[in-house]
Scaffold this active site. Structure first.
Site, PDB file in Angstrom:
ATOM      1  N   PHE A 150     118.234   6.939  58.375  1.00  0.00           N
ATOM      2  CA  PHE A 150     117.261   7.021  59.456  1.00  0.00           C
ATOM      3  C   PHE A 150     117.891   7.068  60.836  1.00  0.00           C
ATOM      4  O   PHE A 150     117.268   7.534  61.792  1.00  0.00           O
ATOM      5  CB  PHE A 150     116.289   5.828  59.393  1.00  0.00           C
ATOM      6  CG  PHE A 150     116.902   4.501  59.794  1.00  0.00           C
ATOM      7  CD1 PHE A 150     117.045   4.156  61.137  1.00  0.00           C
ATOM      8  CD2 PHE A 150     117.312   3.579  58.838  1.00  0.00           C
ATOM      9  CE1 PHE A 150     117.605   2.934  61.512  1.00  0.00           C
ATOM     10  CE2 PHE A 150     117.873   2.368  59.206  1.00  0.00           C
ATOM     11  CZ  PHE A 150     118.017   2.046  60.550  1.00  0.00           C
ATOM     12  N   LYS A 174     117.362  15.369  51.166  1.00  0.00           N
ATOM     13  CA  LYS A 174     116.399  14.268  51.088  1.00  0.00           C
ATOM     14  C   LYS A 174     116.658  13.367  52.291  1.00  0.00           C
ATOM     15  O   LYS A 174     117.516  12.495  52.264  1.00  0.00           O
ATOM     16  CB  LYS A 174     116.572  13.491  49.786  1.00  0.00           C
ATOM     17  CG  LYS A 174     115.299  12.761  49.281  1.00  0.00           C
ATOM     18  CD  LYS A 174     114.681  11.779  50.231  1.00  0.00           C
ATOM     19  CE  LYS A 174     115.473  10.488  50.327  1.00  0.00           C
ATOM     20  NZ  LYS A 174     114.770   9.478  51.226  1.00  0.00           N
ATOM     21  N   GLU A 177     112.821   8.723  54.897  1.00  0.00           N
ATOM     22  CA  GLU A 177     111.362   8.795  54.990  1.00  0.00           C
ATOM     23  C   GLU A 177     110.827   8.114  56.254  1.00  0.00           C
ATOM     24  O   GLU A 177     109.642   8.218  56.565  1.00  0.00           O
ATOM     25  CB  GLU A 177     110.731   8.151  53.747  1.00  0.00           C
ATOM     26  CG  GLU A 177     110.907   6.644  53.625  1.00  0.00           C
ATOM     27  CD  GLU A 177     112.259   6.221  53.077  1.00  0.00           C
ATOM     28  OE1 GLU A 177     112.417   5.013  52.791  1.00  0.00           O
ATOM     29  OE2 GLU A 177     113.157   7.084  52.948  1.00  0.00           O
ATOM     30  N   SER A 227     123.945   2.591  53.719  1.00  0.00           N
ATOM     31  CA  SER A 227     124.533   1.265  53.563  1.00  0.00           C
ATOM     32  C   SER A 227     125.507   1.234  52.394  1.00  0.00           C
ATOM     33  O   SER A 227     125.447   2.074  51.486  1.00  0.00           O
ATOM     34  CB  SER A 227     123.429   0.224  53.337  1.00  0.00           C
ATOM     35  OG  SER A 227     122.819   0.425  52.071  1.00  0.00           O
ATOM     36  N   CYS A 282     126.625   3.365  62.313  1.00  0.00           N
ATOM     37  CA  CYS A 282     127.712   2.825  61.504  1.00  0.00           C
ATOM     38  C   CYS A 282     129.019   2.760  62.276  1.00  0.00           C
ATOM     39  O   CYS A 282     129.964   2.114  61.830  1.00  0.00           O
ATOM     40  CB  CYS A 282     127.891   3.637  60.225  1.00  0.00           C
ATOM     41  SG  CYS A 282     128.511   5.312  60.501  1.00  0.00           S
ATOM     42  N   GLU A 383     126.741  -6.387  57.827  1.00  0.00           N
ATOM     43  CA  GLU A 383     126.432  -5.323  58.768  1.00  0.00           C
ATOM     44  C   GLU A 383     125.000  -5.542  59.258  1.00  0.00           C
ATOM     45  O   GLU A 383     124.032  -5.326  58.526  1.00  0.00           O
ATOM     46  CB  GLU A 383     126.553  -3.949  58.106  1.00  0.00           C
ATOM     47  CG  GLU A 383     126.292  -2.806  59.080  1.00  0.00           C
ATOM     48  CD  GLU A 383     126.331  -1.434  58.418  1.00  0.00           C
ATOM     49  OE1 GLU A 383     126.721  -0.466  59.096  1.00  0.00           O
ATOM     50  OE2 GLU A 383     125.962  -1.334  57.240  1.00  0.00           O
TER      51      GLU A 383
END
Length: 500
Positions: A150, A174, A177, A227, A282, A383
């Site tokens: 995201f 993909k 969402e 992640s 990240c 994280e």
């Protein structure tokens, strides 16, 4: 009326048929503005089938055809960059300047893909034996898939699909969402640029869609950014199904500040790297390691700068930091700060109570700064993915290096110093895939590859750059022997002199 985001299959919109939808919120208001269709197994299969059909011709298309389309796509992307940035801000929440920067970094990889011809050159060795030549070539894989996060809904897909389709593959994306609209706009621009139907497809959804891509026998490779737990799952599952995988995981990026560093420059860097994009990246610096007696001064300089950051809606041009993506994520980030003191940290700034007038239901959190954080604290070990900066103290460079190398993550790191010898030693000794010297976020330019070490990367290939080209192609070696024309059978005269 609530907007609905559907799939993109075979060059056109495909309305969701599963009956399942997910909510997309405006993070600045907390209001659900959009519904996104979640794909069933059958809808994922339809996207893969469209990609497989398109590959029959796209995989055989000329490099000139592919790069011509990509050049047109690049021009369209450049012309629509503000529009795409607005879609990102509306669904992710990041400020417009950050969203524009994201599009610009995606454009960088499109530039690389436009020049893919050089990267796909093969090799030739002549006369390895009498009249024998050996050549090495690279060919596309077929249908490949990308599963993206995201936090960069335009940039990370563009780290994948431009190179993949430039190499002759077809692609199924993909996206997250949580902010799906940018991916559909990219699909529309690709179609407008002349990309044949089925070469690029988008399916939205959750674990159902992901697991089908990981298992589908016609998907030859999977790229992922997200992640560490999910990256590990993607790598394990897709590899077990015989697929090539690059899965980029999480991070806990350290910034080492030596006593000789320019502390004003280091503080500026720490603030921008820790709190830019609300820490939802990240490559954010989430741990500063201060060596020696400079700790108190450095923390005070960071505090002074952090308190001046203006937090507000991403579409407000005066905002420097926006909200977090969802309320659930906001509450999770806040829980780390709330528990920091009990873990032994000194809470210098606590942003958990922050709100914005007129937008009280938004997913707001302010700046948090934690000092003297022990390595045993969850605020250091996990994280957090939010605007929380931990400061750790060490007495020596050696102690700091050991602390950094003991982390299970190895994505990026940075050192701030005026000493070239110390910097050179650090870049060789630190266990991380990307290193900055007086550069806080060492994200490589497009023609170098991006990727970490240890639990920050699963698979053998980094993303984009030369690694990206190699990931989306496979090598083939051809050994050839041709008879000399002078050896043609009697009665056939090719005009060559006889040599025996």
């Amino acid at each position: 009326m609530t907007k609905i985001v559907n799939h993109w299959i075979g060059g056109k919109t495909a309305e969701g048929a599963s009956g399942t939808y997910g909510p997309v919120t405006d993070p600045a208001t907390g209001e659900v503005t959009t519904k996104v269709a979640f794909a069933s197994v059958e809808e994922v299969d339809a996207a893969v089938a469209a990609a497989k059909e398109a590959y029959l011709s796209w995989g055989q298309s000329s490099l000139a055809t592919r790069t011509t389309i990509l050049f047109r796509f690049r021009a369209l992307l450049d012309a629509h960059r503000d529009e795409i940035a607005e879609l990102i801000t509306a669904e992710h929440g990041k400020v417009h300047s950050d969203a524009l920067g994201e599009v610009a970094r995606g454009l960088e990889i499109v530039d690389l893909a436009c020049g893919i011809s050089v990267q796909l050159k093969g090799e030739l060795s002549t006369q390895v034996a009498s009249r024998v030549d050996v050549s090495s070539i690279r060919q596309p894989l077929g249908v490949v898939a990308g599963i993206t996060p995201f936090n960069f809904p335009a940039m990370v897909p563009m780290w994948m699909f431009p190179l993949a389709i430039a190499c002759g593959n077809t692609f199924v994306l993909k996206p997250s969402e949580k902010d799906p609209s940018a991916s559909i706009r990219l699909a529309e621009l690709l179609s407008e640029a002349g990309l044949p139907d089925g070469v690029f497809n988008v399916v939205h959804g959750d674990k159902v869609a992901v697991d089908r891509l990981l298992a589908h026998p016609d998907v030859k490779a999977v790229s992922f950014v997200g992640s560490t737990p999910i990256a590990r799952y993607i790598h394990t599952t897709a590899s077990a199904n015989g697929k090539r995988v690059q899965a980029l995981g999480g991070a806990k990026n350290h910034m080492l500040v030596l006593p000789d560093a320019d502390l004003d420059a280091a503080a500026d860097a720490a603030v921008s790297a820790a709190y830019g994009s609300a820490g939802e990246r990240c490559m954010a610096i989430s741990a500063v390691v201060a060596v020696g007696a400079i700790g108190d001064t450095l923390v005070e300089k960071i505090r002074e700068r952090a308190e001046k950051i203006k937090i507000g809606p991403g579409n407000d041009p005066t905002s420097e930091m926006g909200p977090l993506i969802t309320k659930v994520h906001r509450d999770k980030v806040a829980s780390y700060v709330a528990g920091a003191a009990d873990e032994g940290a000194e809470v210098v700034l606590d942003g958990t109570g922050y709100t914005v007038d007129g937008h009280e239901n938004g997913h707001w959190i302010g700046i948090s700064l934690l000092d003297k954080v022990p390595t045993t604290a969850k605020t250091y070990q996990d994280e957090i993915f939010g605007p929380v900066l931990c400061v750790l103290r060490t007495e020596t460079y050696e102690e700091a290096l050991d602390l950094i190398n003991s982390s299970p993550f190895g994505n990026g790191t940075a050192i701030f110093t005026r000493d070239g010898g110390a910097a050179r030693r650090f870049q060789l000794e630190v266990e991380a895939g990307m290193v900055g010297v007086n550069v806080p976020i060492p994200v490589p330019v497009g023609y170098h590859s991006f990727g970490g070490w240890k639990d920050s990367l699963f698979g053998d290939h980094h993303i984009y750059g030369n690694d990206g080209t190699h990931f989306y192609t496979r090598g083939k070696v051809v050994t050839t022997r041709w008879p000399d024309p002078a050896d043609a059978p009697t009665g056939v005269d090719l005009g060559f002199p006889r040599n025996h």
